[in-house]
Scaffold this motif. Structure first.
Motif, PDB file in Angstrom:
ATOM      1  N   GLY A 189      53.186  40.935  43.562  1.00 45.55           N
ATOM      2  CA  GLY A 189      52.082  40.020  43.304  1.00 45.55           C
ATOM      3  C   GLY A 189      51.018  40.093  44.380  1.00 45.55           C
ATOM      4  O   GLY A 189      49.825  40.045  44.092  1.00 45.55           O
ATOM      5  N   TYR A 190      51.437  40.246  45.612  1.00 47.34           N
ATOM      6  CA  TYR A 190      50.487  40.348  46.720  1.00 47.34           C
ATOM      7  C   TYR A 190      49.609  41.580  46.564  1.00 47.34           C
ATOM      8  O   TYR A 190      48.396  41.500  46.704  1.00 47.34           O
ATOM      9  CB  TYR A 190      51.229  40.410  48.060  1.00 47.34           C
ATOM     10  CG  TYR A 190      50.321  40.789  49.211  1.00 47.34           C
ATOM     11  CD1 TYR A 190      49.508  39.840  49.805  1.00 47.34           C
ATOM     12  CD2 TYR A 190      50.256  42.098  49.675  1.00 47.34           C
ATOM     13  CE1 TYR A 190      48.646  40.179  50.834  1.00 47.34           C
ATOM     14  CE2 TYR A 190      49.401  42.443  50.703  1.00 47.34           C
ATOM     15  CZ  TYR A 190      48.599  41.481  51.284  1.00 47.34           C
ATOM     16  OH  TYR A 190      47.738  41.831  52.299  1.00 47.34           O
ATOM     17  N   LYS A 191      50.214  42.703  46.259  1.00 45.56           N
ATOM     18  CA  LYS A 191      49.465  43.957  46.171  1.00 45.56           C
ATOM     19  C   LYS A 191      48.406  43.883  45.074  1.00 45.56           C
ATOM     20  O   LYS A 191      47.292  44.371  45.232  1.00 45.56           O
ATOM     21  CB  LYS A 191      50.425  45.115  45.923  1.00 45.56           C
ATOM     22  CG  LYS A 191      49.818  46.458  46.195  1.00 45.56           C
ATOM     23  CD  LYS A 191      50.886  47.529  46.190  1.00 45.56           C
ATOM     24  CE  LYS A 191      50.297  48.864  46.594  1.00 45.56           C
ATOM     25  NZ  LYS A 191      51.304  49.900  46.685  1.00 45.56           N
ATOM     26  N   THR A 192      48.727  43.263  43.958  1.00 44.15           N
ATOM     27  CA  THR A 192      47.775  43.122  42.859  1.00 44.15           C
ATOM     28  C   THR A 192      46.594  42.257  43.282  1.00 44.15           C
ATOM     29  O   THR A 192      45.438  42.618  43.073  1.00 44.15           O
ATOM     30  CB  THR A 192      48.469  42.499  41.629  1.00 44.15           C
ATOM     31  OG1 THR A 192      49.541  43.360  41.248  1.00 44.15           O
ATOM     32  CG2 THR A 192      47.509  42.325  40.479  1.00 44.15           C
ATOM     33  N   VAL A 193      46.862  41.123  43.891  1.00 43.56           N
ATOM     34  CA  VAL A 193      45.799  40.207  44.326  1.00 43.56           C
ATOM     35  C   VAL A 193      44.954  40.857  45.415  1.00 43.56           C
ATOM     36  O   VAL A 193      43.730  40.792  45.396  1.00 43.56           O
ATOM     37  CB  VAL A 193      46.408  38.870  44.834  1.00 43.56           C
ATOM     38  CG1 VAL A 193      45.343  37.999  45.462  1.00 43.56           C
ATOM     39  CG2 VAL A 193      47.083  38.146  43.695  1.00 43.56           C
TER      40      VAL A 193
END
Length: 165
Positions: free
Chosen positions: A55-59
């Protein structure tokens, strides 16, 4: 959580030292280069620790991907080639020319073409482009503050691993 906390604290402590050096009136680029490189190092370590969460990488990719990619590129240049990555500009210089304008003294990130070239096996054209877009010719603290704001936002994001710290 231990390495994540270490990276989070390392970034903020290095950023504070960078601010102290930048506020010193007689600080040159050589003095600022160390806390600037250290701050970028810790930002990259923190990002790498957070990246294990999908989720962090996408954001991050949508919000601050170029700044982080530029940070990783200059971190690699600073640690592998040991160049001076910043310069002091402005102030009064001789010979004087008319009309006289005195630019404020600012420590800026160098353009990529002024840094040693990457070894052929580690060329990162997209990283170099991101660096020139988000770091080059900017005051040292500007992209660092972009990163700090990003991590502050991430700290408050629901589901973030930083949220519990």
């Amino acid at each position: 959580m231990g390495l994540l906390r270490l990276a989070f604290d390392g970034f903020h402590q290095a950023r504070a030292r960078l601010g102290e050096y930048l506020s010193a009136h007689d600080t040159g680029a050589h003095a600022v280069a160390i806390p600037a490189a250290e701050t970028i190092y810790w930002a990259c370590v923190l990002d790498e620790q957070l990246t294990s969460n999908g989720g962090y990488k996408t954001v991050r990719g949508r919000a601050i991907g170029d700044v982080m990619r530029g940070a990783r590129w200059v971190r690699n240049r600073a640690t592998h080639a040991l160049p001076l990555t910043v310069e002091r500009t402005g102030g009064l210089s001789l010979p004087l020319q008319v009309p006289i304008t005195i630019e404020p003294v600012v420590v800026r990130w160098l353009r990529a073409d002024r840094l040693p070239p990457e070894p052929p096996e580690y060329v990162d054209a997209a990283g170099r482009t991101a660096y020139d877009k988000t770091f080059a010719d900017r005051p040292v603290n500007d992209p660092v503050e972009d990163l700090a704001q990003w991590f502050a936002n991430e700290h408050g994001r629901r589901g973030s691993r930083l949220r519990g710290m």
